[in-house]
Design a protein around this motif. Structure first.
Motif, PDB file in Angstrom:
ATOM      1  N   ARG A  37       0.841  -1.182   0.000  1.00  0.00           N
ATOM      2  CA  ARG A  37       0.000   0.000   0.000  1.00  0.00           C
ATOM      3  C   ARG A  37       0.876   1.231   0.000  1.00  0.00           C
ATOM      4  NH1 ARG A  37      -4.930   1.862   0.776  1.00  0.00           N
ATOM      5  NH2 ARG A  37      -5.357   3.494   2.254  1.00  0.00           N
TER       6      ARG A  37
ATOM      7  N   ASP B 183      -7.972 -11.717  15.952  1.00  0.00           N
ATOM      8  CA  ASP B 183      -6.580 -11.757  15.516  1.00  0.00           C
ATOM      9  C   ASP B 183      -6.466 -12.191  14.071  1.00  0.00           C
ATOM     10  OD1 ASP B 183      -6.019 -12.998  18.709  1.00  0.00           O
ATOM     11  OD2 ASP B 183      -5.104 -11.160  17.967  1.00  0.00           O
TER      12      ASP B 183
ATOM     13  N   LYS C 237      -8.115  -6.919  14.801  1.00  0.00           N
ATOM     14  CA  LYS C 237      -7.293  -6.086  15.679  1.00  0.00           C
ATOM     15  C   LYS C 237      -6.147  -5.491  14.873  1.00  0.00           C
ATOM     16  CE  LYS C 237      -7.555  -9.022  19.746  1.00  0.00           C
ATOM     17  NZ  LYS C 237      -6.781 -10.003  20.501  1.00  0.00           N
ATOM     18  N   ARG C 238      -5.421  -4.619  15.502  1.00  0.00           N
ATOM     19  CA  ARG C 238      -4.225  -4.053  14.880  1.00  0.00           C
ATOM     20  C   ARG C 238      -3.172  -5.149  14.772  1.00  0.00           C
ATOM     21  NH1 ARG C 238       0.037  -0.434  15.976  1.00  0.00           N
ATOM     22  NH2 ARG C 238       0.292   0.719  14.046  1.00  0.00           N
ATOM     23  N   GLY C 239      -2.684  -5.382  13.568  1.00  0.00           N
ATOM     24  CA  GLY C 239      -1.740  -6.482  13.372  1.00  0.00           C
ATOM     25  C   GLY C 239      -2.431  -7.767  12.961  1.00  0.00           C
ATOM     26  N   GLY C 240      -3.767  -7.739  12.935  1.00  0.00           N
ATOM     27  CA  GLY C 240      -4.508  -8.927  12.558  1.00  0.00           C
ATOM     28  C   GLY C 240      -4.390  -9.207  11.072  1.00  0.00           C
ATOM     29  N   ARG C 241      -4.569 -10.462  10.711  1.00  0.00           N
ATOM     30  CA  ARG C 241      -4.372 -10.833   9.312  1.00  0.00           C
ATOM     31  C   ARG C 241      -5.654 -11.264   8.655  1.00  0.00           C
ATOM     32  NH1 ARG C 241      -0.274 -14.920   8.133  1.00  0.00           N
ATOM     33  NH2 ARG C 241      -0.027 -13.957   6.119  1.00  0.00           N
TER      34      ARG C 241
ATOM     35  N   GLU D 227      -2.897  -3.396   4.709  1.00  0.00           N
ATOM     36  CA  GLU D 227      -1.514  -3.179   4.296  1.00  0.00           C
ATOM     37  C   GLU D 227      -0.906  -4.503   3.861  1.00  0.00           C
ATOM     38  OE1 GLU D 227      -1.215   0.863   5.777  1.00  0.00           O
ATOM     39  OE2 GLU D 227       0.529  -0.290   5.163  1.00  0.00           O
ATOM     40  N   LYS D 228       0.203  -4.394   3.153  1.00  0.00           N
ATOM     41  CA  LYS D 228       0.972  -5.566   2.721  1.00  0.00           C
ATOM     42  C   LYS D 228       0.053  -6.603   2.064  1.00  0.00           C
ATOM     43  CE  LYS D 228       4.796  -8.434   4.081  1.00  0.00           C
ATOM     44  NZ  LYS D 228       4.857  -9.827   4.357  1.00  0.00           N
TER      45      LYS D 228
ATOM     46  N   ILE E 118      -2.512  -7.434   6.049  1.00  0.00           N
ATOM     47  CA  ILE E 118      -2.471  -7.126   7.485  1.00  0.00           C
ATOM     48  C   ILE E 118      -3.251  -5.848   7.740  1.00  0.00           C
ATOM     49  CG2 ILE E 118      -0.953  -6.822   9.470  1.00  0.00           C
ATOM     50  CD1 ILE E 118       1.377  -7.524   7.825  1.00  0.00           C
TER      51      ILE E 118
ATOM     52  N   LEU F 253      -3.280  -2.563   9.936  1.00  0.00           N
ATOM     53  CA  LEU F 253      -2.381  -1.831  10.837  1.00  0.00           C
ATOM     54  C   LEU F 253      -3.009  -0.540  11.289  1.00  0.00           C
ATOM     55  CD1 LEU F 253       1.143  -2.328   9.310  1.00  0.00           C
ATOM     56  CD2 LEU F 253       0.352  -3.035  11.531  1.00  0.00           C
TER      57      LEU F 253
ATOM     58  N   GLU G 279       4.098   1.439   5.968  1.00  0.00           N
ATOM     59  CA  GLU G 279       3.849   1.396   7.407  1.00  0.00           C
ATOM     60  C   GLU G 279       4.062   0.003   7.967  1.00  0.00           C
ATOM     61  OE1 GLU G 279       0.047   3.106   8.573  1.00  0.00           O
ATOM     62  OE2 GLU G 279       0.374   2.107  10.519  1.00  0.00           O
ATOM     63  N   PHE G 280       3.728  -1.016   7.159  1.00  0.00           N
ATOM     64  CA  PHE G 280       3.840  -2.350   7.729  1.00  0.00           C
ATOM     65  C   PHE G 280       5.299  -2.704   7.977  1.00  0.00           C
ATOM     66  CE2 PHE G 280       5.503  -4.896   4.298  1.00  0.00           C
ATOM     67  CZ  PHE G 280       5.130  -4.250   3.146  1.00  0.00           C
TER      68      PHE G 280
ATOM     69  N   GLY H  98       2.118  -4.001  21.277  1.00  0.00           N
ATOM     70  CA  GLY H  98       0.686  -3.704  21.289  1.00  0.00           C
ATOM     71  C   GLY H  98       0.004  -4.076  19.998  1.00  0.00           C
ATOM     72  N   VAL H  99       0.585  -5.046  19.312  1.00  0.00           N
ATOM     73  CA  VAL H  99       0.022  -5.459  18.034  1.00  0.00           C
ATOM     74  C   VAL H  99      -0.397  -6.922  18.163  1.00  0.00           C
ATOM     75  CG1 VAL H  99       0.753  -6.011  15.690  1.00  0.00           C
ATOM     76  CG2 VAL H  99       1.367  -3.839  16.686  1.00  0.00           C
ATOM     77  N   SER H 100      -1.397  -7.321  17.418  1.00  0.00           N
ATOM     78  CA  SER H 100      -1.823  -8.715  17.513  1.00  0.00           C
ATOM     79  C   SER H 100      -0.706  -9.652  17.064  1.00  0.00           C
ATOM     80  CB  SER H 100      -3.045  -8.925  16.628  1.00  0.00           C
ATOM     81  OG  SER H 100      -3.252 -10.291  16.373  1.00  0.00           O
TER      82      SER H 100
ATOM     83  N   SER I  54      -0.772 -12.072  15.399  1.00  0.00           N
ATOM     84  CA  SER I  54      -0.963 -12.589  14.041  1.00  0.00           C
ATOM     85  C   SER I  54       0.055 -12.043  13.076  1.00  0.00           C
ATOM     86  CB  SER I  54      -2.344 -12.195  13.508  1.00  0.00           C
ATOM     87  OG  SER I  54      -3.348 -12.869  14.178  1.00  0.00           O
ATOM     88  N   ILE I  55       0.611 -10.888  13.422  1.00  0.00           N
ATOM     89  CA  ILE I  55       1.546 -10.258  12.476  1.00  0.00           C
ATOM     90  C   ILE I  55       2.768 -11.139  12.270  1.00  0.00           C
ATOM     91  CG2 ILE I  55       2.977  -8.936  14.098  1.00  0.00           C
ATOM     92  CD1 ILE I  55       2.607  -6.567  12.171  1.00  0.00           C
TER      93      ILE I  55
END
Lengths: 289, 349
Positions: free
Chosen positions: A8, A173, A199-203, A269-270, A287, A289, B124-125, B158-160, B162-163
């Motif tokens: 992105r 998640d 969530k943030r970071g979730g896929r 993202e990504k 993801i 973010l 950002e990622f 503070g990130v899931s 899953s990353i």
């Protein structure tokens, strides 16, 4: 298997491109296979299809893909890399194939040994299986009971619409949708909902039948799709129309790059996709973010 | 003269292939400040990339390297993690036990400022992934170079968790990030005024290798795992490249000295010295790794002696060749003389 990334980028989208994408989304919303239908009717028609095929869904999957669908789902779950304490949502996962695989991945012996080390994860894993069609969910619950997971609190069967999920914001998640997104009337709404609940970071992971570009193989695949599959449907499930709808809906679904752009538009993202079997199936991942 | 022109033409091609004018100017400024480039030293792309990275930092790696003949996406992204994370004040790296020696703040700020000027905005990622990896390093001594450490790291940020699934070759990503970060710390340490003037080249090499290996001390209990991860066939290209960059950097810092050895041989020899010392360190129990440093000094001395021995062997071979040639000539003269006298005598018959 080719892996292509679309990252992105911060920048404006070309206006004409946006209007053309709106047009094609509208065409997806009003198409039932190669037929033109009203938007409101599409979800009812799709509902009928799955009510009819629910009981023989798994057998037909095996026959149509020659058992390959199992490998595809393994690949999907591998890409997800589930972890203990995860909250996962499997949308359009009626008969529970993906959910069972995630459950096994998390609770396998190897993982349990490692869980001793991970003291922070006190929460229990929760895998929600959401499907709009109660018949498909019933088949899934039956299969869970057969595996001895009927009372297991980790698997939760929820009836719901991918375009209007009943889950809280930023609560999941992981989000997977396997062979389901092409049946959704408004793809962008489903993607927006996926973005909302993650969530943030979730896929976000999507396994879907997609477009083949390889010259000779494409013709073989088309022949197989339009000549063999409806006949198999009639023979085994006694329902030619549903499988005719299936192969037509695959053709109407946006191609890999286009779908990846749609995912990026939803805010992910990504965004990447991986073609399996030359493009017959594609796994899109992203993801939040 | 030839090598300088090579760099200039390289910087031009670099500029025309998409590098900005200011980056090309920075590169030519580097040339002017490093007149030590001698004729014997072939300029491989790796070499000037290393130097350019020092000047230009993350922006160079993510956008430019992708356009050079051999793109290596896997190393580019990790390298840019450490440069940008060095600039983030909230990053935990600066306070980690990873960095036992704080680099000089003013030098770091200057370097950071220079990097900021030429840095392009990163996705950002990638930033997020860098933050997760940085936080995961804290958990490595306890959990090893594993997904669990990365999951714990992601929870810290503070990130899931899953990353973690989005990293290709998960544990390898963590190890590679650490290697890049250590290289960057080494560069910063050198830039911030490490005293190498009074030392002979072999001692300089020793000191630099020692500084670099000391960065691994906090992770020594889990370092064998990191080495085995680096040795996986999938990960070998990247780990080899990182080690090559490290060795290149050390030689560049040491300076060419009076070495006549071939450029590639120098790198290979130092690579061997570094690897053997690293492995020796794994089983060293002596206080403050005294034995390892003694081992390192011996190996470096051997390497430099090797160079001398090869030189001596070359001269010896030349002498022998000359001697043999002389004696062969004498032999031939003798033969000719005998033939002519004999012929003379025979003609008298």
């Amino acid at each position: 298997m080719a892996l292509r990334s679309i990252s992105r980028r911060f920048g404006s989208r070309v206006l004409s491109y946006r209007s053309s994408s709106v047009a094609s989304l509208h065409s997806h919303a009003t198409s039932f296979g190669f037929q033109q239908v009203k938007e409101e009717e599409k979800s009812k028609l799709v509902g009928n299809v799955f009510t009819n095929v629910a009981s023989s869904y798994d057998i037909m999957n095996d026959v149509m893909s020659g058992g390959l669908h199992r490998l595809w789902k393994e690949r999907l779950v591998g890409k997800l890399s589930p972890f203990a304490g995860m909250k996962h949502l499997d949308v359009a996962g009626g008969t529970g194939d993906v959910a069972f695989r995630i459950f096994d991945a998390v609770n396998s012996v190897k993982r349990r040994a490692l869980r001793k080390v991970d003291e922070d994860s006190l929460e229990e894993t929760q895998i929600y299986v959401c499907d709009i069609n109660p018949n498909m969910l019933n088949v899934g619950k039956q299969r869970a009971a057969e595996r001895g997971l009927g009372d297991n609190k980790s698997l939760v069967w929820v009836e719901g619409d991918a375009e209007a999920l009943s889950f809280d914001d930023n609560s999941m998640d992981g989000y997977t949708i396997a062979f389901g997104i092409r049946n959704v009337t408004h793809i962008e709404k489903a993607l927006a909902e996926a973005y909302r609940v993650l969530k943030r970071g979730g896929r976000f992971l999507c396994l879907e039948l997609s477009h083949v570009d390889i010259p000779v193989f494409k013709d073989v695949y088309d022949l197989y799709s339009f000549k063999v599959i409806p006949n198999l449907g009639e023979l085994i499930a006694g329902d030619r129309e549903s499988y005719q709808y299936l192969v037509e809906s695959v053709r109407r679904f946006p191609p890999q790059e286009k779908f990846a752009t749609m995912i990026a538009d939803a805010g992910f993202e990504k965004v990447e996709y991986e073609n399996l079997v030359g493009g017959v199936v594609a796994i899109h991942s992203a993801i939040k973010l | 003269k030839r090598p300088i022109r090579f760099i200039q033409s390289a910087s031009l091609t670099f500029a025309t292939s998409g590098g900005s004018k200011e980056e090309a100017l920075l590169l030519s400024a580097w040339q002017r400040s490093h007149p030590r480039v001698t004729k014997t030293q072939p300029l491989t792309p790796a070499m000037y990339r290393t130097a350019a990275k020092r000047l230009l930092g993350a922006g160079f790696t993510t956008s430019r390297l992708l356009r050079l003949p051999k793109p290596r996406p896997t190393t580019i992204i990790p390298f840019s993690y450490c440069t940008s994370s060095m600039n983030h004040t909230e990053s935990p790296i600066g306070n980690q036990s990873v960095n036992p020696n704080q680099s000089d703040p003013t030098a770091a700020r200057e370097e950071g400022h220079r990097r900021d000027e030429s840095r392009k905005p990163r996705a950002e990622f990638e930033e997020e992934q860098a933050r997760v990896l940085a936080a995961s390093l804290r958990h490595v001594p306890r959990l090893g170079w594993t997904e669990e450490a990365m999951i714990a790291g992601s929870r810290d940020v503070g990130v899931s968790p899953s990353i973690v699934g989005s990293f290709s070759r998960k544990e390898a990503a963590l190890v590679e990030y650490f290697m890049d970060e250590c290289l960057q710390l080494l560069i910063d340490r050198v830039d911030s005024g490490l005293d190498l003037q009074n030392l002979i080249p072999s001692e300089r090499v020793s000191k630099l290798v020692r500084i670099r290996l000391e960065m691994q001390i906090p992770y020594m209990s889990k370092w064998p795992q990191a080495l085995s991860i680096q040795a996986h066939p999938v990960n070998v290209p990247t780990s080899f490249k990182q080690r090559a960059m490290l060795v290149d950097e050390i030689w560049h810092t040491v300076g060419d000295g009076a070495s006549d050895l071939d450029w590639y041989v120098k790198r290979t020899v130092l690579g061997g010295v570094y690897s053997t010392t690293e492995i020796y360190m794994l089983t060293d129990d002596s206080p403050e790794y005294r034995d390892t440093w003694a081992f390192l000094d011996d190996r470096v001395k051997d390497a430099f002696d090797l160079k001398k021995s090869i030189q001596e062997a070359k001269y010896f071979a030349q002498d022998i060749g000359a001697g043999v040639g002389k004696s062969f000539q004498g032999l031939m003269n003798g033969v000719m003389q005998t033939m002519s006298t004999r012929g003379g005598r025979s003609s008298a018959f």
